[in-house]
Every structure is written in C-alpha cells, then in structure tokens.
Design a protein around this motif. Sequence first.
Motif, short mmCIF file in Angstrom:
data_model
loop_
_atom_site.label_atom_id
_atom_site.label_comp_id
_atom_site.label_asym_id
_atom_site.label_seq_id
_atom_site.Cartn_x
_atom_site.Cartn_y
_atom_site.Cartn_z
N MET A 54 -20.85 10.87 38.13
CA MET A 54 -20.97 12.32 37.98
C MET A 54 -21.28 12.71 36.55
O MET A 54 -22.16 13.54 36.28
N ALA A 55 -20.54 12.11 35.61
CA ALA A 55 -20.73 12.43 34.20
C ALA A 55 -22.12 12.03 33.72
O ALA A 55 -22.74 12.72 32.90
N ALA A 56 -22.63 10.91 34.25
CA ALA A 56 -23.96 10.44 33.84
C ALA A 56 -25.08 11.27 34.44
O ALA A 56 -26.18 11.34 33.88
N ALA A 57 -24.80 11.93 35.58
CA ALA A 57 -25.85 12.67 36.28
C ALA A 57 -25.84 14.16 35.98
O ALA A 57 -26.84 14.84 36.24
N GLY A 58 -24.72 14.68 35.49
CA GLY A 58 -24.59 16.12 35.36
C GLY A 58 -24.34 16.57 33.93
O GLY A 58 -24.89 16.02 32.97
N LEU A 59 -23.49 17.59 33.80
CA LEU A 59 -23.11 18.14 32.51
C LEU A 59 -21.68 17.69 32.21
O LEU A 59 -20.75 18.08 32.90
N ARG A 60 -21.55 16.88 31.19
CA ARG A 60 -20.25 16.33 30.80
C ARG A 60 -19.72 17.08 29.58
O ARG A 60 -20.41 17.22 28.57
N PHE A 61 -18.49 17.58 29.70
CA PHE A 61 -17.86 18.33 28.62
C PHE A 61 -16.99 17.40 27.77
O PHE A 61 -16.10 16.74 28.29
N ASN A 62 -17.23 17.38 26.48
CA ASN A 62 -16.32 16.67 25.58
C ASN A 62 -15.11 17.51 25.24
O ASN A 62 -14.06 16.98 24.87
N ARG A 63 -15.27 18.85 25.34
CA ARG A 63 -14.16 19.75 25.02
C ARG A 63 -13.95 20.71 26.17
O ARG A 63 -14.26 21.89 26.08
N PHE A 64 -13.42 20.20 27.26
CA PHE A 64 -13.07 21.06 28.38
C PHE A 64 -11.55 21.24 28.37
O PHE A 64 -10.80 20.27 28.24
N TYR A 65 -11.11 22.50 28.51
CA TYR A 65 -9.70 22.83 28.40
C TYR A 65 -9.13 23.39 29.70
O TYR A 65 -9.76 24.22 30.36
N ALA A 66 -7.94 22.92 30.03
CA ALA A 66 -7.15 23.58 31.07
C ALA A 66 -6.67 24.92 30.51
O ALA A 66 -6.39 25.03 29.30
N GLY A 67 -6.57 25.92 31.36
CA GLY A 67 -6.15 27.23 30.88
C GLY A 67 -4.73 27.25 30.36
O GLY A 67 -4.35 28.17 29.63
N ALA A 68 -3.94 26.25 30.71
CA ALA A 68 -2.54 26.14 30.29
C ALA A 68 -2.16 24.67 30.33
O ALA A 68 -2.85 23.86 30.94
N PRO A 69 -1.05 24.29 29.70
CA PRO A 69 -0.65 22.89 29.71
C PRO A 69 0.16 22.48 30.92
O PRO A 69 0.74 21.38 30.93
N LEU A 70 0.21 23.34 31.95
CA LEU A 70 0.97 23.07 33.16
C LEU A 70 0.18 23.51 34.38
O LEU A 70 -0.74 24.33 34.28
N CYS A 71 0.61 23.02 35.55
CA CYS A 71 -0.23 23.10 36.74
C CYS A 71 -0.40 24.49 37.32
O CYS A 71 -1.53 24.96 37.49
N SER A 72 0.66 25.18 37.71
CA SER A 72 0.49 26.48 38.36
C SER A 72 -0.32 27.45 37.50
O SER A 72 -1.25 28.11 38.00
N PRO A 73 0.00 27.59 36.21
CA PRO A 73 -0.78 28.52 35.40
C PRO A 73 -2.27 28.19 35.37
O PRO A 73 -3.11 29.09 35.48
N THR A 74 -2.61 26.91 35.22
CA THR A 74 -4.02 26.55 35.19
C THR A 74 -4.70 26.88 36.52
O THR A 74 -5.84 27.35 36.56
N ARG A 75 -4.02 26.65 37.62
CA ARG A 75 -4.59 26.97 38.94
C ARG A 75 -4.90 28.46 39.04
O ARG A 75 -5.93 28.87 39.59
#
Length: 481
Positions: A67-88
């Motif tokens: 996927m990374a080789a075929a598409g757009l790979r982010f070196n700096r992609f961030y979760a919206g929060a450091p925990l699961c429910s908030p990021t969801r």
Amino acid sequence: MREELLISRRGFMLAGGAALAAAARAGGGPAAGGVPNVVLCMTDDQGWGDVSYNGLKAIRTPALDAMAAAGLRFNRFYAGAPLCSPTRGSVLTGRHPNRYGCFMPGSPIRAQEMTIAQALRRAGYRTGHFGKWHLNGVSGPGKPIAADDPLSPGKMGFDEWLSVSNYFDTDWTFSRKGELEKHVGDGSDVIVAEALKFIAAAVREGRPFLAVIWFGSPHSPHKPLPEDQKAAGGSAYYGELVAVDRAMGRLRSELRALGVADNTLVWFNSDNGATPAGSNGPLRGHKATLWEGGIRVPGIIEWPAGIRKPATTDVPACTSDIYPTVLELAKVTVPNQITPLDGLSLVPLIEGRMERRAAPIAFWHNPARAGGQLNTATGHAALCDNRYKLHRLPDGNWQLYDLVEDISEKRDLAAEKPEIVQQMKTELLRWIDSVAASYRGEDYRRAGIPFAPATRPAGPATAPAARPRRQQRQQARRRRQ
C-alpha cells in the motif's frame, strides 16, 4: 433474538468468496457520479515503527508495504489524540474530541455531532462499520452493542454494522445491529470478511460505499492464532499484526477482484502510538502521551484512480483531516455544518499541489473538567506546524522542538527561539479557548441544535446478554467504595 451464530474462519472465506464472485459478475465499476468509494481502516495501538517500511524487523508487513509503495505514504501522520476513543471521534467528525467531551478510553461521543457516515449516507452512500467502536461510553473488553443504544454505530449513521464496544481478539461475540453473533477465528480476518460482504452488496446495487474497518489489534491482551504467533517468532503482539496485515492483503486483493479497487480510496492508520510492547521507532514517548511516540502513527492512502504516481510526504496530516478530505472528494456539503472543524482537506496534497500544511495541528490531553467547564490551564497541550512542535507540559512549562532536525524531541529550543515560542503559544492558547467553548455547547447553540450538559443520553450501553456482567461489576465497585 436470534441464536448466536458460530461461523468458522474457513466458512467466512468460502461465503465471502462466493458473494464477491457474484458481485463481480453483476458488474462493479466506479462509484456513482464519479465519486470514490471509501474504506477507512484503523488499527488499535500500532506504533509508527510497527511496519516494515518504517524499519520493523520482528515481522514483515507485505500488504501495508505494498500500500505504501503504491499510494501516498505519510511520514508525519498524527492520531487526533494519544488514546483510542478520542481519536475515533476525530475520524468521524473532523473535530478535536475534547470539543464534545471524548477525553479518555471509553468516553462517549455526543449525539449532536455530525459524523462522516451520516454525511455520506445523505449523499447516497451505503455505510458500514466493522470491529471496534468505543464511542458509546463503555470501557473494558469489547462487548456487543444494543440496537437501542443511543450512541450505537446505527444511530451515528451506519446502515450496517458488526461491532463491539472495545477491543477484541479471537473467537469473539459481536453485535450485528444489536443481534449477537459469535465468530470463530482471528478478529481481524472476521471483520474484513464481513466488510467485504457489505462491499460486494453495495457493488451489486451500484451504490458508492463507506466501509469503516476498525481493528481490535494489536491492543492487549494479545491473543493471536497460534500459527500467527509462531510466524511472529513467538511474539503475541506481533502475531496480531501478522493477522492485521493478512486481512489488509485480502481487502486489497478482493477489491481488485470486484473491479472497484481503482475508484476506492483506502485510508490506513493507527489510533495512537504503541505501548512498550510495540515499536515507535526513534520517537520519544508512547501511547497516552503527546510526545511523538504517542501520536505519530503509520498513515497511508491508496487510491489508484486518484493517486496515479506513488509519493511519500513530510506534510503533517491528522485523523481530523479524514472528514473534510472525504467529504470534498465525495462532493458532499453538509448544511449547517457544526463548526469549527479542526481538520483540513488533503485533496490538494493528494493531487500533488500541497507542499506545506496551511494550519498547524493542535492537541490537548486530559484537561481538568468540572461543572460543564474545562480548566484551560490544565493538561498537556501541543501545537505542530510544518517544522516546529510546541509543548505546554502539565506542570506549565513550555518546550519547543524542531521535528525536521530532531525527530526524537531531545533538544529543547524554547530558550533559543523565544519569538517562535510566543507566536505558537498565542495560537495554541487561542485554540484551547475555542475548544473550551465547544465543550460548553456553544457550537451546537450556534447551529440551532438542542444541547444539555449531560455527555451521554440515557440508554443501554451493551446488548442484553452483556448487561448482567456490567451490572455485577458496578455492584462490586459500589461494595468496594
């Protein structure tokens, strides 16, 4: 209520394959009106270093690497929060989770929020959720979700759902729109097989689709299939990632078999950084912190029709960007959209026209709250722009790091660059004030949406069979108090 269904992994493969073949014969093709199909995949606690393309040696992740080789790979992609429910919550709304009171694992989303599923369903998309939900205010291991739960996937815009409240492993009981189904086999295989059946049905109907696939792995307690653990050299943690990668490989190959891969955007990321069981590579910190190891995660978009030339980008991006990006691609405008949105559309980046992010990404973890108010002076907060990251630590101190030169956040530059600190500090504090206003309900009132301070409507949180266990735990806690 129907009886629990015991469905084997092999049965899933056979039934799913037959459905896909029938859909392919019926004719797939691009989504209606030229808009893309969308598949949003998210793992649970997978670190930035937990993919081969970022240096992982414990196992190989061939599907994610492809996927990374075929598409757009982010070196700096961030979760919206450091925990699961908030990021969801940030994925579904495009807004920082503190705006609607989703602070910690098990915190609920507010029913007033507009979700990506609701927006796309209004535009004619078929919408489905598969796997971990964790936005209905239920903590602990994944439990089936009741059909009448006011914060179920169904109430938040999903036509079809096979979901549980939190993480899951092998041989798990899920809720299909409130009805219990026990599925035998690895959970990652199960939810992708179910998502593919949903996709095949949408293809037969000639409808564009949104499939949200939220894995329960590699969240603890790490119980992979024995053969996956063996393939991971004995590691239970990486055994779960073996299964995730296999499931992603099946998703990619069967989208191609259906003839819809070209016009299907597949977005993959994790919900937060790894625990010490996994790898955050050279990044400082881990899950539950705002250091890079807690929020910088693997991020990939694969969309052959829209990303014809593979690319790797250092432009910062975030899970809050998913909502505005997908809505722009789907040509959807939401009347009376709840604002502000914290994400921005990455369509210019996908089209190769963005070299810098136009607005920084802000974070605010675990502020104190009481009486329907947030204490704006509390909690760890941070602001990331294209080069620098400013931290406001819980003790009130400020630190500045150059993420281009210092990915590991080792050298504090605050004393050397006071002008940058002051500029970013002003911007971060202004943003924090806006989040506090959102938490009080001002965004809803401005949009004419009724709002009361209670963060969760009354109603059952889990499917009927799960309620007695919940009640027993509540009674036990009361006895201990």
